[in-house]
Write a protein that holds these residues in place. Sequence first.
Motif, PDB file in Angstrom:
ATOM      1  N   ALA A  69      20.821 -11.059 -31.988  1.00 57.97           N
ATOM      2  CA  ALA A  69      21.912 -11.515 -32.848  1.00 57.97           C
ATOM      3  C   ALA A  69      21.556 -12.828 -33.532  1.00 57.97           C
ATOM      4  O   ALA A  69      21.834 -13.025 -34.724  1.00 57.97           O
ATOM      5  CB  ALA A  69      23.191 -11.681 -32.035  1.00 57.97           C
ATOM      6  N   GLY A  70      20.932 -13.744 -32.808  1.00 56.90           N
ATOM      7  CA  GLY A  70      20.545 -15.021 -33.391  1.00 56.90           C
ATOM      8  C   GLY A  70      19.467 -14.859 -34.449  1.00 56.90           C
ATOM      9  O   GLY A  70      19.497 -15.525 -35.490  1.00 56.90           O
ATOM     10  N   PHE A  71      18.505 -13.972 -34.191  1.00 59.77           N
ATOM     11  CA  PHE A  71      17.457 -13.718 -35.185  1.00 59.77           C
ATOM     12  C   PHE A  71      18.042 -13.147 -36.472  1.00 59.77           C
ATOM     13  O   PHE A  71      17.694 -13.576 -37.570  1.00 59.77           O
ATOM     14  CB  PHE A  71      16.421 -12.749 -34.611  1.00 59.77           C
TER      15      PHE A  71
ATOM     16  N   ALA B  51      25.296 -16.663 -41.256  1.00 58.60           N
ATOM     17  CA  ALA B  51      24.735 -16.716 -39.903  1.00 58.60           C
ATOM     18  C   ALA B  51      25.819 -16.526 -38.851  1.00 58.60           C
ATOM     19  O   ALA B  51      25.585 -15.917 -37.803  1.00 58.60           O
ATOM     20  CB  ALA B  51      24.013 -18.050 -39.693  1.00 58.60           C
ATOM     21  N   ALA B  52      27.012 -17.017 -39.124  1.00 57.74           N
ATOM     22  CA  ALA B  52      28.115 -16.904 -38.159  1.00 57.74           C
ATOM     23  C   ALA B  52      28.515 -15.456 -37.920  1.00 57.74           C
ATOM     24  O   ALA B  52      29.058 -15.132 -36.857  1.00 57.74           O
ATOM     25  CB  ALA B  52      29.315 -17.709 -38.646  1.00 57.74           C
TER      26      ALA B  52
ATOM     27  N   PHE C  55      26.551 -13.075 -37.396  1.00 55.77           N
ATOM     28  CA  PHE C  55      25.621 -12.462 -36.458  1.00 55.77           C
ATOM     29  C   PHE C  55      25.441 -13.272 -35.184  1.00 55.77           C
ATOM     30  O   PHE C  55      24.874 -12.787 -34.212  1.00 55.77           O
ATOM     31  CB  PHE C  55      24.249 -12.293 -37.129  1.00 55.77           C
ATOM     32  N   SER C  56      25.894 -14.509 -35.193  1.00 58.03           N
ATOM     33  CA  SER C  56      25.751 -15.371 -34.029  1.00 58.03           C
ATOM     34  C   SER C  56      27.112 -15.620 -33.398  1.00 58.03           C
ATOM     35  O   SER C  56      27.961 -16.282 -34.013  1.00 58.03           O
ATOM     36  CB  SER C  56      25.110 -16.709 -34.441  1.00 58.03           C
ATOM     37  N   PRO C  57      27.356 -15.107 -32.175  1.00 63.34           N
ATOM     38  CA  PRO C  57      28.645 -15.352 -31.529  1.00 63.34           C
ATOM     39  C   PRO C  57      28.956 -16.830 -31.351  1.00 63.34           C
ATOM     40  O   PRO C  57      30.103 -17.260 -31.512  1.00 63.34           O
ATOM     41  CB  PRO C  57      28.499 -14.633 -30.184  1.00 63.34           C
ATOM     42  N   THR C  58      27.929 -17.619 -31.021  1.00 61.19           N
ATOM     43  CA  THR C  58      28.148 -19.055 -30.802  1.00 61.19           C
ATOM     44  C   THR C  58      28.614 -19.738 -32.077  1.00 61.19           C
ATOM     45  O   THR C  58      29.620 -20.459 -32.094  1.00 61.19           O
ATOM     46  CB  THR C  58      26.856 -19.714 -30.301  1.00 61.19           C
ATOM     47  N   LEU C  59      27.889 -19.499 -33.173  1.00 60.10           N
ATOM     48  CA  LEU C  59      28.276 -20.101 -34.448  1.00 60.10           C
ATOM     49  C   LEU C  59      29.554 -19.472 -34.982  1.00 60.10           C
ATOM     50  O   LEU C  59      30.388 -20.151 -35.582  1.00 60.10           O
ATOM     51  CB  LEU C  59      27.145 -19.942 -35.457  1.00 60.10           C
TER      52      LEU C  59
ATOM     53  N   VAL D 191      32.832 -21.231 -36.885  1.00 63.62           N
ATOM     54  CA  VAL D 191      33.011 -21.090 -38.329  1.00 63.62           C
ATOM     55  C   VAL D 191      34.126 -20.122 -38.685  1.00 63.62           C
ATOM     56  O   VAL D 191      34.987 -20.416 -39.522  1.00 63.62           O
ATOM     57  CB  VAL D 191      31.685 -20.639 -38.982  1.00 63.62           C
ATOM     58  N   LEU D 192      34.155 -18.956 -38.035  1.00 68.17           N
ATOM     59  CA  LEU D 192      35.078 -17.906 -38.468  1.00 68.17           C
ATOM     60  C   LEU D 192      36.549 -18.230 -38.188  1.00 68.17           C
ATOM     61  O   LEU D 192      37.388 -18.007 -39.075  1.00 68.17           O
ATOM     62  CB  LEU D 192      34.676 -16.574 -37.830  1.00 68.17           C
ATOM     63  N   PRO D 193      36.912 -18.739 -36.993  1.00 70.56           N
ATOM     64  CA  PRO D 193      38.326 -19.105 -36.806  1.00 70.56           C
ATOM     65  C   PRO D 193      38.788 -20.186 -37.776  1.00 70.56           C
ATOM     66  O   PRO D 193      39.922 -20.139 -38.282  1.00 70.56           O
ATOM     67  CB  PRO D 193      38.377 -19.590 -35.354  1.00 70.56           C
ATOM     68  N   GLY D 194      37.916 -21.152 -38.046  1.00 63.11           N
ATOM     69  CA  GLY D 194      38.274 -22.186 -39.016  1.00 63.11           C
ATOM     70  C   GLY D 194      38.454 -21.605 -40.409  1.00 63.11           C
ATOM     71  O   GLY D 194      39.356 -22.016 -41.155  1.00 63.11           O
ATOM     72  N   SER D 195      37.616 -20.640 -40.773  1.00 63.42           N
ATOM     73  CA  SER D 195      37.748 -19.991 -42.074  1.00 63.42           C
ATOM     74  C   SER D 195      39.054 -19.209 -42.154  1.00 63.42           C
ATOM     75  O   SER D 195      39.733 -19.215 -43.186  1.00 63.42           O
ATOM     76  CB  SER D 195      36.561 -19.051 -42.318  1.00 63.42           C
ATOM     77  N   THR D 196      39.408 -18.539 -41.051  1.00 67.57           N
ATOM     78  CA  THR D 196      40.662 -17.780 -41.034  1.00 67.57           C
ATOM     79  C   THR D 196      41.864 -18.705 -41.184  1.00 67.57           C
ATOM     80  O   THR D 196      42.803 -18.411 -41.937  1.00 67.57           O
ATOM     81  CB  THR D 196      40.773 -16.987 -39.726  1.00 67.57           C
ATOM     82  N   SER D 197      41.831 -19.838 -40.492  1.00 64.72           N
ATOM     83  CA  SER D 197      42.940 -20.796 -40.596  1.00 64.72           C
ATOM     84  C   SER D 197      43.044 -21.364 -42.000  1.00 64.72           C
ATOM     85  O   SER D 197      44.149 -21.529 -42.540  1.00 64.72           O
ATOM     86  CB  SER D 197      42.739 -21.929 -39.583  1.00 64.72           C
TER      87      SER D 197
END
Length: 248
Positions: free
Chosen positions: A115-117, A165-166, A168-172, A176-182
């Motif tokens: 996922a990170g790659f 990148a977010a 495909f990367s659970p950590t990122l 990023v994604l919850p902040g984008s949703t908000s």
Amino acid sequence: MGTSPDLLAAVKIDLVRLLGAWLDLAFDRPADEYAARGWRPDGAATRVAFWCWYALGAVLVAASYPFVLLGFWVRYVAHQLDRIAAGLGVLVVVGVVALVWGGLTALAWDRLPTAGFRAVLAASVVATVSVGCCWAFARHRSRALTLLLAYPFGVAAVFLPPVTAALFSPTLGNVVLPGSTSLAAWLLDNVLGVAGLAATIRARFDLAGFAFVGMWFGFAIPIGWALGLLVTVADAVRPQERGPRPRR
């Protein structure tokens, strides 16, 4: 960098030009800049209107001048990047970006999970394409193309790689994604919540997957246009002399 007296003198000239342009919107002043500075209208009613317009302009100029300063900074950064691209060539600049991201992708092959790659690989493609599009439109020296396309792609080169990148990367992605949703929800509720537009967008679009990339590319367009307009205003207030462009 100039000295403090030089900077203060430049600021004073900028403010006089902005206020003069504001006065010219409502009053027919002399074309000569020095004659216009001491010009006052005739008649009591016209003088009252002049000073009211002058006071309003002084407030607006004071409030808008920080944005003009931001335009100076954006213009300086863009000019420096343009000099680098003109000296090296667009293909070399894009190649360097591709090489840097390619190196990160190669490191991710052995050191990160699948996922990170994939996250680094997707981000590298997005960054390289965005930078290439930015310079492709900017190199034509067309103010319209630079404003409408080059600046948005330049902003996209900053915004889109981490968002891609977010995906495909659970950590990122957890950052990023919850902040984008908000952010999207706030914009729908407070900016686009007119005439049922927010409800229509929510009904037709799901903010998931590559919709996040489309969302941030959508943000890159008005932000890029805003930066381009700031540079345009900076050029109008304090024109920048351009020397002959280096040959490729």
